[in-house]
Enzyme design. Structure first.
Site, mmCIF file in Angstrom:
data_model
loop_
_atom_site.group_PDB
_atom_site.id
_atom_site.type_symbol
_atom_site.label_atom_id
_atom_site.label_comp_id
_atom_site.label_asym_id
_atom_site.label_seq_id
_atom_site.Cartn_x
_atom_site.Cartn_y
_atom_site.Cartn_z
ATOM 1 N N GLY A 52 0.813 -1.207 0.000
ATOM 2 C CA GLY A 52 0.000 0.000 0.000
ATOM 3 C C GLY A 52 0.848 1.259 0.000
ATOM 4 N N GLY A 54 -0.453 4.457 0.258
ATOM 5 C CA GLY A 54 -1.220 5.579 0.771
ATOM 6 C C GLY A 54 -0.437 6.332 1.832
ATOM 7 C CG PHE A 55 -2.074 9.821 3.780
ATOM 8 C CD1 PHE A 55 -1.348 10.982 3.589
ATOM 9 C CD2 PHE A 55 -3.362 9.762 3.271
ATOM 10 C CE1 PHE A 55 -1.878 12.064 2.909
ATOM 11 C CE2 PHE A 55 -3.920 10.836 2.588
ATOM 12 C CZ PHE A 55 -3.170 11.986 2.397
ATOM 13 N N GLY A 56 -0.159 5.854 5.054
ATOM 14 C CA GLY A 56 0.586 5.000 5.969
ATOM 15 C C GLY A 56 1.776 4.330 5.321
ATOM 16 C CD GLU A 212 -13.922 18.561 3.083
ATOM 17 O OE1 GLU A 212 -13.303 18.883 4.115
ATOM 18 O OE2 GLU A 212 -13.546 17.671 2.304
ATOM 19 C CG ASP A 349 -8.364 4.383 6.093
ATOM 20 O OD1 ASP A 349 -8.009 5.038 7.077
ATOM 21 O OD2 ASP A 349 -8.649 4.894 4.995
ATOM 22 C CB ALA A 365 -4.320 11.274 6.320
#
Length: 474
Positions: A52, A54-56, A212, A349, A365
């Site tokens: 992964g 992503g942010f992690g 948003e 997540d 995040a």
């Protein structure tokens, strides 16, 4: 966050990535150790595999830079996606390249890191071996799984075919095309009923993402596009926000949730709380409010109501003999490792971990990034697994409604209006991936340009007839 991803690799039977050829006369990779034997660290660097980007996952890889570790990051996508700004691309405020950065570029200073555009498909925890989509294999000493989440439809997967999601670049490009083609369809439409369907946008889900997006859609209709058509008035477009809970943005205090609802209504958004969606089709949405059924005619339904971990979470749980909870999350120990497997970490997540007050950490995040740093620190120290329990430093929650309207809650401090809006801008510019000063400045300028009525990215890719008239056609 992004989930693990599909790409190229050696053919099945080739030397597994992460393995090194053995000197003559010594066993090769085909001579596997007994399942209960730990990999030797005498003649090679320790191998860390991250699933992964992503942010992690990306944060973990960056914090392992400059070590004697052999780091391999696997992701199905070529890019890291800054998901908090996906709605800005969907509404044309930003370009695709401003919220997505190549993972390779983000790790260009990490000489010990390899990036593979591939999908993790299987895991052998006894041999410490990860299998990729084309049969190639990665041996590891430590495995970090940070594969993220995807949209969840609460058992109604058929809704995926008739609504627009907001999780990937493909999602937001399709949604952007739909939003602006809806106005074009309305301009051509002679039937008032059908025209109203094209000019009605239903956003399902009252969390920060839904809020948003709904606010931005209202700004587009009421301000950005109000003088661009001759047969219709864009300001007549309706934006409807539906949430099944008692209030929108439930992660905020009740006071701030009321402010969010009021700010949305001031922009012209129709906010319906305690509205449960019962059906979605190509021509509208059925809802139930206070026991009464209602029908909302609309050509555009946007799903922002929930997420669940990606399927590789189930693969991981099966491999270690564990189970996931009803929402698909895997339970982890306080030090972020998997029970009985100190060499495997799971973060972000896809996990479930209760904080000091017993409440699970949110899927933010900031949580994933702090968990990644915690794990990377333990690995850098040479530990087989993190030994200290994870402690989350809550940096607050922010949601923007639009045109200087926002809410922010940081350790009991509650802000709204312009102070919260400028806090939102500052935080997002700081965390923007690949955020060199020049790139941050470009994003900020495009954002400002969009706000003052000179949008640069409100375009439809292709001709009107090429835009699907239902999401499943995309």
């Amino acid at each position: 966050m992004s989930d693990p991803a599909s790409g190229s690799g050696p053919a099945p039977g080739d030397l597994a990535w992460g393995s090194k050829p053995a000197p003559a006369g010594e066993p090769t990779s085909g001579s596997e150790p007994a399942p209960d034997s730990a990999p030797s660290h005498d003649s090679r660097r320790r191998r860390v595999v991250i699933v992964g980007g992503g942010f992690g996952g990306l944060t973990a890889a960056q914090h392992l830079r400059g070590t004697e570790l052999e780091v391999t990051l696997v992701d199905r996508a070529h890019h890291h996606l800054f998901q908090p700004l996906l709605y800005q691309v969907a509404c044309g405020g930003l370009a695709v390249g401003e919220i997505a950065a190549p993972i390779r570029g983000a790790l260009r200073h990490s000489s010990n890191a390899t990036v593979l555009m591939a999908e993790a498909t299987a895991l052998d925890v006894e041999r410490r071996r990860l299998t990729l989509d084309r049969g190639a294999q990665l041996d590891y000493d430590n495995l970090i799984v940070a594969c993220g989440a995807q949209s969840a439809y609460f058992g109604n997967e058929q809704w995926r075919e008739v609504s627009y999601g907001l999780k990937t670049l493909q999602d937001v490009v399709a949604l952007r095309d739909r939003i602006y083609s809806a106005f074009e369809e309305a301009e051509r439409c002679e039937d008032p009923t059908e025209r109203a369907r094209w000019l009605r946008f239903v956003v399902i889900g009252g969390g920060p993402t839904g809020v948003e997006l709904a606010g931005e859609l209202a700004i587009i209709a009421g301000h950005t596009m109000r003088h661009q058509f001759t047969r219709i008035r864009a300001s007549e477009a309706q934006v409807i926000l539906l949430d099944a809970g008692d209030r929108v943005t439930p992660s905020f205090s009740e006071r701030l949730s009321r402010k969010v609802a009021a700010q949305l209504r001031s922009l012209g958004v129709h906010v319906h709380e305690q509205a449960r969606v019962t059906a979605i089709d190509e021509l509208g949405v059925d809802i139930e409010i206070a026991g009464a059924s209602q029908r909302i005619d609309s050509r555009t339904a946007i799903w922002a109501a929930g997420v669940r971990p990606v399927p590789f979470t189930d693969t991981l749980a099966h491999a270690i003999g564990a189970s996931t909870d009803r929402t698909g999350h895997i339970e982890i120990d306080p030090d972020l490792k998997l029970p009985g497997h100190p060499e495997i970490y799971a973060i972000g997540d896809m996990t479930r971990l209760a904080g000091p007050k017993g409440t699970p950490y949110p899927g933010l995040a900031t949580v994933a990034m702090q968990q990644a740093r915690h794990v990377a620190h333990a690995i850098r120290q040479g530990a087989p697994g993190a030994s200290a329990p994870f402690r989350y430093l809550d940096k607050g929650t922010i949601a923007v409604v639009g045109r200087g309207k926002a809410v922010c809650e940081i350790r009991g401090l509650q802000l709204s209006g312009r102070p919260a809006f400028f806090t939102y801008l500052t935080v997002h510019m700081y965390y923007l991936t690949g955020g060199s000063p020049g790139r941050r400045l470009k994003v900020l300028l495009d954002w400002i340009s969009s706000r003052i009525g000179d949008p640069q990215n409100q375009v439809i890719e292709g001709e009107l007839e090429s835009i699907p008239r239902r999401p499943a056609d995309s």
